[in-house]
Design a protein around this motif. Sequence first.
Motif: not given
Length: 153
Positions: A60-67, A116-119, A124-128, A134-136
Amino acid sequence: VFIVDIAVPRDFDPRCASVNNCFLYDIDDLKQVVENNVRKRRREIGSVERIVEESVLRFQRWMSALEVVPVLTRFRELLHEIREKELEKYSSKLNSLPEEERELIEKITHGIVNKILHAPTTRLKQLTGERNGASHAETLTALFDLGEPEEGK
């Protein structure tokens, strides 16, 4: 000699087992093996359920990260586009520099954008994977006016 007698009624006399190097197994022996295996499997049900639950959560985390990948792609493209435009703006001054120095400036600015992009990308991938993750991505889209993804991206 191994004899497996699963016939009902039995085809082999039970006294066969008393013959030297003759092993007789009947339906009752097989039933006992099956029951032992079932008991062992039942003891493992809790472990198996935990493994399945953990795997489902990871999936589920992986699928969310894909979004969020399209949002992150647009974010990355935007920052690199800004970098390119700024370099173009100063191209007349940069062109007067030796090739080696222009390449160094390219590398430095590219590195700055990636740092700049790294963090935000990692976070964002962690938060998904979290509730309302998804709101992030929506917030990032709004903050940087990323708009909708282009077709085919």
